[in-house]
Write an enzyme that holds these catalytic residues in place. Structure first.
Site, mmCIF file in Angstrom:
data_model
loop_
_atom_site.group_PDB
_atom_site.id
_atom_site.type_symbol
_atom_site.label_atom_id
_atom_site.label_comp_id
_atom_site.label_asym_id
_atom_site.label_seq_id
_atom_site.Cartn_x
_atom_site.Cartn_y
_atom_site.Cartn_z
ATOM 1 N N LYS A 179 9.912 25.558 88.339
ATOM 2 C CA LYS A 179 8.830 26.088 87.522
ATOM 3 C C LYS A 179 9.413 26.953 86.401
ATOM 4 O O LYS A 179 10.121 27.934 86.660
ATOM 5 C CB LYS A 179 7.872 26.926 88.373
ATOM 6 N N ASP A 214 8.965 21.924 85.407
ATOM 7 C CA ASP A 214 7.519 21.974 85.173
ATOM 8 C C ASP A 214 7.213 23.240 84.384
ATOM 9 O O ASP A 214 7.324 24.351 84.902
ATOM 10 C CB ASP A 214 6.762 21.978 86.497
ATOM 11 N N GLU A 270 7.744 18.283 82.926
ATOM 12 C CA GLU A 270 6.297 18.142 83.126
ATOM 13 C C GLU A 270 5.523 19.114 82.242
ATOM 14 O O GLU A 270 5.819 20.305 82.216
ATOM 15 C CB GLU A 270 5.992 18.406 84.605
ATOM 16 N N ASP A 298 0.607 16.353 82.902
ATOM 17 C CA ASP A 298 -0.072 16.793 84.124
ATOM 18 C C ASP A 298 -1.424 17.399 83.777
ATOM 19 O O ASP A 298 -2.465 16.774 83.945
ATOM 20 C CB ASP A 298 0.803 17.793 84.880
ATOM 21 N N LYS A 339 -3.740 13.808 90.117
ATOM 22 C CA LYS A 339 -4.141 14.707 91.192
ATOM 23 C C LYS A 339 -5.612 14.492 91.531
ATOM 24 O O LYS A 339 -6.468 14.476 90.643
ATOM 25 C CB LYS A 339 -3.902 16.159 90.790
#
Length: 377
Positions: free
Chosen positions: A164, A191, A219, A244, A268
């Protein structure tokens, strides 16, 4: 047949094994919001609503209200295998994607149990595997902490780590520390959770490329709404870019493909509104030549199990982004996915293989609606 007689919305407070930190939030526990559907034969099906004010605009209370209201009105008394039920759920209420997903997943679980097949087999063109792989997420942190966490996860059997990123930390220094700690054989993903503008993203990604860190993908480097910026980053770097936050439905997937805005998409359930739309989105990505990764929000074993079944059906050979349940100290349910290292075992039971709440799970009932019309909250 699996005639739906009852919907219950349950909430279980679940502490995490360690804080989950991204560019936009930090959390030490989650409220697991579950939907339990019961049919006339006494079977129970399970779904989970991954609530987030920032992502879906939903809360446990809003899930309870919509399940006891418009969604309950649509599904009570219907056959869980009715082929138009998913589209009726989608039309019943605007937004509320996580609530719709939880109800739809619970009904898919019931339908698959009635057919005596795993849910994955309802979506697979051929036999779906009973296991898939997942990455493991490293919370945003300074380089030394990232390196320590990375080494721990590699020792536990993970061969793909997702870092992250945030504006508060030096991403390139973090990558350097992680690579020094774990070597070159483990895959790394980044991400950014929309943390950068296009110029910053291009600068950081190119720096990682120049230093040979071999990043598998980055991402959502820029704001979800800015497909022009996302396309600019994708065109300017050699590292694959995955959308995303920019992806909710199949329409978004097609828009990303038309703009050349990304190389892959992360799908998702809490954002698509359920299995049916997620399957359409995955098909649209496949038709457009985009890679597909199935991901999850910060959710528990029920939601991750549902996503894992879809992942097994559509992209069994991909390393997915389904580690969220591994962050919980314990599962709120009995059954569902099991994990060994980076492998998620789906099992071969019918439905999702979930047998009810775990012993000792302190579940509060937020809504209870059944064929006789009674609602308790």
């Amino acid at each position: 047949m699996s005639v739906i007689e009852r919907l219950r919305v349950l909430r279980v407070a679940s502490p995490l094994v360690r804080p989950f930190v991204t560019a936009v939030r930090r959390t030490d526990q989650i409220d697991v919001v579950l939907v339990e559907a019961t049919d006339a034969d006494g079977r129970t099906g399970w779904g989970e609503a991954a609530t987030s004010w920032r992502v879906t605009g939903e809360s446990a209370q809003s899930v309870a209200a919509v399940a006891a209201g418009p969604l309950g009105d649509v599904v009570i008394g219907r056959d869980a295998g009715d082929p138009v039920l998913a589209s009726d759920i989608a039309r019943a209420v605007w937004g509320n994607a996580a609530a719709r997903s939880a109800v739809e997943c619970a009904l898919a679980d019931l339908d698959a149990q009635a057919r005596a097949i795993p849910v994955a087999q309802m979506f697979a063109a051929e036999a779906a595997p009973s296991r898939i792989r997942t990455d493991m997420t490293l919370s945003a942190a300074d380089p030394a902490e990232l390196a320590d966490r990375a080494a721990e996860h590699v020792a536990a059997g993970f061969r793909c780590l997702k870092i992250k990123a945030s504006a508060a930390h030096d991403t390139v220094a973090g990558l350097h520390a992680v690579r020094a700690a774990i070597g070159s054989e483990v895959s790394l993903r980044i991400d950014a959770n929309q943390a950068w503008d296009a110029e910053t993203a291009i600068r950081i990604i190119r720096a990682a490329e120049d230093r040979g860190f071999d990043v598998e993908l980055v991402e959502q480097p820029v704001a979800a709404h800015d497909l022009d910026a996302l396309a600019r980053v994708t065109a300017a770097v050699g590292t694959p870019i995955m959308a995303d936050e920019a992806v909710r439905t199949a329409r978004d997937v097609r828009a990303i493909a038309e703009r050349g805005a990304a190389d892959l998409v992360n799908i998702k359930l809490a954002k698509t509104g359920g299995l049916a739309e997620a399957a359409v989105a995955a098909g649209a990505a496949r038709e457009a030549g985009l890679g597909v990764v199935f991901g999850c929000m910060m959710e528990a074993h029920v939601g991750v199990t549902a996503a894992a079944h879809l992942a097994a059906a559509f992209a069994p050979d991909v390393v997915h982004d389904l580690d969220a349940a591994l962050w919980l100290r314990r599962s709120p349910v009995v059954g569902g996915i099991r994990s060994t290292g980076d492998t998620l075992e789906l099992g071969t039971e019918s439905g999702f293989g979930i047998h009810g709440l775990a012993p000792g799970a302190a579940a509060g009932v937020l809504a209870d609606v059944h064929s006789r019309g009674a609602v308790h909250a």
